[in-house]
Design a protein around this motif. Structure first.
Motif, PDB file in Angstrom:
ATOM      1  N   ALA A 295       3.535   6.844  -6.667  1.00  0.00           N
ATOM      2  CA  ALA A 295       2.761   7.906  -7.316  1.00  0.00           C
ATOM      3  C   ALA A 295       3.352   9.274  -7.005  1.00  0.00           C
ATOM      4  O   ALA A 295       3.575  10.096  -7.912  1.00  0.00           O
ATOM      5  CB  ALA A 295       1.303   7.848  -6.865  1.00  0.00           C
TER       6      ALA A 295
ATOM      7  N   ASN B 195      -4.078  14.331  -9.303  1.00  0.00           N
ATOM      8  CA  ASN B 195      -3.212  13.180  -9.581  1.00  0.00           C
ATOM      9  C   ASN B 195      -2.742  13.248 -11.018  1.00  0.00           C
ATOM     10  O   ASN B 195      -3.456  13.755 -11.896  1.00  0.00           O
ATOM     11  CB  ASN B 195      -3.977  11.867  -9.378  1.00  0.00           C
ATOM     12  CG  ASN B 195      -4.392  11.645  -7.932  1.00  0.00           C
ATOM     13  OD1 ASN B 195      -5.402  11.027  -7.678  1.00  0.00           O
ATOM     14  ND2 ASN B 195      -3.617  12.125  -6.983  1.00  0.00           N
TER      15      ASN B 195
ATOM     16  N   TYR C 164      -3.538   4.939 -10.999  1.00  0.00           N
ATOM     17  CA  TYR C 164      -3.985   6.045 -10.151  1.00  0.00           C
ATOM     18  C   TYR C 164      -5.349   5.774  -9.529  1.00  0.00           C
ATOM     19  O   TYR C 164      -5.636   6.241  -8.411  1.00  0.00           O
ATOM     20  CB  TYR C 164      -3.986   7.354 -10.932  1.00  0.00           C
ATOM     21  CG  TYR C 164      -2.654   8.065 -10.813  1.00  0.00           C
ATOM     22  CD1 TYR C 164      -2.311   8.721  -9.633  1.00  0.00           C
ATOM     23  CD2 TYR C 164      -1.727   8.045 -11.850  1.00  0.00           C
ATOM     24  CE1 TYR C 164      -1.087   9.352  -9.491  1.00  0.00           C
ATOM     25  CE2 TYR C 164      -0.495   8.672 -11.716  1.00  0.00           C
ATOM     26  CZ  TYR C 164      -0.182   9.327 -10.535  1.00  0.00           C
ATOM     27  OH  TYR C 164       1.039   9.942 -10.390  1.00  0.00           O
TER      28      TYR C 164
ATOM     29  N   TRP D 247       2.749   1.749  -3.293  1.00  0.00           N
ATOM     30  CA  TRP D 247       1.889   2.251  -4.377  1.00  0.00           C
ATOM     31  C   TRP D 247       1.748   3.769  -4.284  1.00  0.00           C
ATOM     32  O   TRP D 247       1.894   4.493  -5.272  1.00  0.00           O
ATOM     33  CB  TRP D 247       0.520   1.583  -4.281  1.00  0.00           C
ATOM     34  CG  TRP D 247      -0.177   1.394  -5.585  1.00  0.00           C
ATOM     35  CD1 TRP D 247      -1.017   2.287  -6.187  1.00  0.00           C
ATOM     36  CD2 TRP D 247      -0.125   0.254  -6.457  1.00  0.00           C
ATOM     37  NE1 TRP D 247      -1.488   1.768  -7.378  1.00  0.00           N
ATOM     38  CE2 TRP D 247      -0.962   0.514  -7.561  1.00  0.00           C
ATOM     39  CE3 TRP D 247       0.535  -0.960  -6.390  1.00  0.00           C
ATOM     40  CZ2 TRP D 247      -1.146  -0.390  -8.595  1.00  0.00           C
ATOM     41  CZ3 TRP D 247       0.356  -1.874  -7.418  1.00  0.00           C
ATOM     42  CH2 TRP D 247      -0.466  -1.584  -8.512  1.00  0.00           C
ATOM     43  N   VAL D 248       1.479   4.251  -3.066  1.00  0.00           N
ATOM     44  CA  VAL D 248       1.277   5.690  -2.856  1.00  0.00           C
ATOM     45  C   VAL D 248       2.595   6.451  -3.026  1.00  0.00           C
ATOM     46  O   VAL D 248       2.634   7.524  -3.632  1.00  0.00           O
ATOM     47  CB  VAL D 248       0.687   5.947  -1.458  1.00  0.00           C
ATOM     48  CG1 VAL D 248       0.570   7.445  -1.177  1.00  0.00           C
ATOM     49  CG2 VAL D 248      -0.688   5.283  -1.332  1.00  0.00           C
TER      50      VAL D 248
ATOM     51  N   THR E 264      -6.246   2.858  -8.489  1.00  0.00           N
ATOM     52  CA  THR E 264      -5.877   2.013  -7.344  1.00  0.00           C
ATOM     53  C   THR E 264      -5.250   2.853  -6.244  1.00  0.00           C
ATOM     54  O   THR E 264      -5.526   2.655  -5.058  1.00  0.00           O
ATOM     55  CB  THR E 264      -4.891   0.916  -7.780  1.00  0.00           C
ATOM     56  OG1 THR E 264      -5.494   0.115  -8.792  1.00  0.00           O
ATOM     57  CG2 THR E 264      -4.507   0.027  -6.607  1.00  0.00           C
ATOM     58  N   ARG E 265      -4.401   3.787  -6.636  1.00  0.00           N
ATOM     59  CA  ARG E 265      -3.764   4.671  -5.654  1.00  0.00           C
ATOM     60  C   ARG E 265      -4.811   5.411  -4.837  1.00  0.00           C
ATOM     61  O   ARG E 265      -4.714   5.525  -3.607  1.00  0.00           O
ATOM     62  CB  ARG E 265      -2.849   5.659  -6.384  1.00  0.00           C
ATOM     63  CG  ARG E 265      -2.136   6.661  -5.457  1.00  0.00           C
ATOM     64  CD  ARG E 265      -2.875   7.974  -5.458  1.00  0.00           C
ATOM     65  NE  ARG E 265      -2.253   8.935  -4.541  1.00  0.00           N
ATOM     66  CZ  ARG E 265      -2.908   9.901  -3.928  1.00  0.00           C
ATOM     67  NH1 ARG E 265      -4.220  10.044  -4.113  1.00  0.00           N
ATOM     68  NH2 ARG E 265      -2.274  10.726  -3.114  1.00  0.00           N
ATOM     69  N   ASN E 266      -5.832   5.934  -5.497  1.00  0.00           N
ATOM     70  CA  ASN E 266      -6.884   6.671  -4.805  1.00  0.00           C
ATOM     71  C   ASN E 266      -7.697   5.760  -3.891  1.00  0.00           C
ATOM     72  O   ASN E 266      -8.106   6.166  -2.796  1.00  0.00           O
ATOM     73  CB  ASN E 266      -7.799   7.350  -5.820  1.00  0.00           C
ATOM     74  CG  ASN E 266      -7.091   8.451  -6.591  1.00  0.00           C
ATOM     75  OD1 ASN E 266      -6.079   8.992  -6.145  1.00  0.00           O
ATOM     76  ND2 ASN E 266      -7.611   8.789  -7.766  1.00  0.00           N
TER      77      ASN E 266
ATOM     78  N   SER F 272       0.837  -1.203   0.000  1.00  0.00           N
ATOM     79  CA  SER F 272       0.000   0.000   0.000  1.00  0.00           C
ATOM     80  C   SER F 272       0.870   1.252   0.000  1.00  0.00           C
ATOM     81  O   SER F 272       0.670   2.180  -0.796  1.00  0.00           O
ATOM     82  CB  SER F 272      -0.908   0.016   1.236  1.00  0.00           C
ATOM     83  OG  SER F 272      -1.757  -1.102   1.263  1.00  0.00           O
TER      84      SER F 272
ATOM     85  N   ARG G  70       4.572  -2.293 -11.788  1.00  0.00           N
ATOM     86  CA  ARG G  70       4.340  -0.851 -11.858  1.00  0.00           C
ATOM     87  C   ARG G  70       5.645  -0.080 -11.700  1.00  0.00           C
ATOM     88  O   ARG G  70       5.829   0.968 -12.329  1.00  0.00           O
ATOM     89  CB  ARG G  70       3.330  -0.417 -10.791  1.00  0.00           C
ATOM     90  CG  ARG G  70       1.941  -1.007 -10.980  1.00  0.00           C
ATOM     91  CD  ARG G  70       1.460  -0.880 -12.402  1.00  0.00           C
ATOM     92  NE  ARG G  70       0.151  -1.464 -12.610  1.00  0.00           N
ATOM     93  CZ  ARG G  70      -0.347  -1.775 -13.795  1.00  0.00           C
ATOM     94  NH1 ARG G  70       0.381  -1.573 -14.880  1.00  0.00           N
ATOM     95  NH2 ARG G  70      -1.545  -2.299 -13.919  1.00  0.00           N
TER      96      ARG G  70
END
Length: 267
Positions: free
Chosen positions: A66, A164, A215, A62-63, A217-219, A59, A239
């Motif tokens: 980004a 984003n 993005y 991923w963030v 998924t990021r959100n 998690s 990714r």
């Protein structure tokens, strides 16, 4: 001045390397029988890592990926803007008109965050800090847009955006330095073609889809960490590889674009 496109790329790769190392370590630690050094095993025991830790690491990865990409892209655009501003007087009238219009729009976006210049606490007074920040933007816009003077223009402001960095945002920011469609341009590079085999239109569609999905998924993760439960190590590594390829492609596109502008200015 010449844009430093290599420095931001190296910094970005440094961050992706850190992300990759952390998720691999936590993933290994969460599996029984993993081959770890004695120091690594001791750290795992002290931290109490488990399968849930792997989900949390994915998690965060991923963030962080980004935000790292966004910082990288902002710096690449800022560097490009600085080089363009240095040759701005020598550019065509059409190019300068488009650049001035774009700068005006981004200044207005920035000013929306300082619509109120009074303090929240009572007695109400003018907030000197907010006013100073607004003045910098206003003065910069007046100099560039009204006086046609690029000296003192804030190149970092060119890369400002609050959303984003989905494909349409990447394109919007790229247009501010004269790249009509950054996503389409990077889709034509060898780095992206190797990742998404197919005709150029197919490559662009696949890249846009992959970035949008990332993005989304990021959100979801930001609003609910459980959303990362299905994002295993392989997905994170895929990714990471994608953004590293995109980073190299962006550097390639911007370098070619700036070289072309330099040639036009020298003609």
């Amino acid at each position: 001045m010449l844009a430093d496109l290599e420095g931001p790329l190296e910094d970005f790769f440094g961050r992706t390397a850190q992300i990759r190392a952390v998720v691999q370590l936590v993933d290994a630690a969460s599996k029984s029988g993993s081959m770890l050094t004695e120091q690594g095993q001791q750290a795992i025991e002290e931290w109490g890592l488990s399968g849930k830790s792997a989900i949390a690491a994915n998690s965060m990865a991923w963030v962080f990926l980004a935000s790292s990409f966004e910082e990288f892209y902002r710096e690449m655009i800022s560097q490009s803007a600085a080089q363009i501003f240095s040759i701005f007087p020598k550019m065509s009238d059409e190019f300068r008109t488009i650049a001035r219009a774009s700068y005006w729009e981004v200044c207005l976006q920035k000013l929306r965050f300082t619509q109120k210049i009074t303090t929240k606490s009572k007695p109400v007074r003018i907030d000197g800090d907010l006013l100073a920040k607004a003045k910098i933007v206003v003065d910069s816009a007046a100099k560039m847009v009204i006086s046609h003077d690029s000296d003192g223009v804030d190149e970092k402001l060119v890369a400002f955006h609050t959303n984003n960095f989905k494909p349409h945002v990447v394109d919007e920011i790229g247009r501010r330095v004269g790249v009509s469609s950054m996503i389409r341009s990077v889709s034509g590079t060898r780095q992206i073609k190797d990742m998404f085999p197919g005709k150029i239109n197919d490559v662009e569609i696949q890249l846009r889809s992959a970035l949008t999905e990332f993005y989304d998924t990021r959100n979801e993760i930001v609003h609910s960490l459980s959303s990362a439960a299905g994002q295993g190590l392989s997905n994170v590594e895929t990714r990471l590889g994608m953004f590293e390829a995109v980073g190299r492609a962006i550097k390639s596109v911007l370098k070619a674009h700036l070289d072309s502008l330099d040639a036009q200015a020298a003609a």
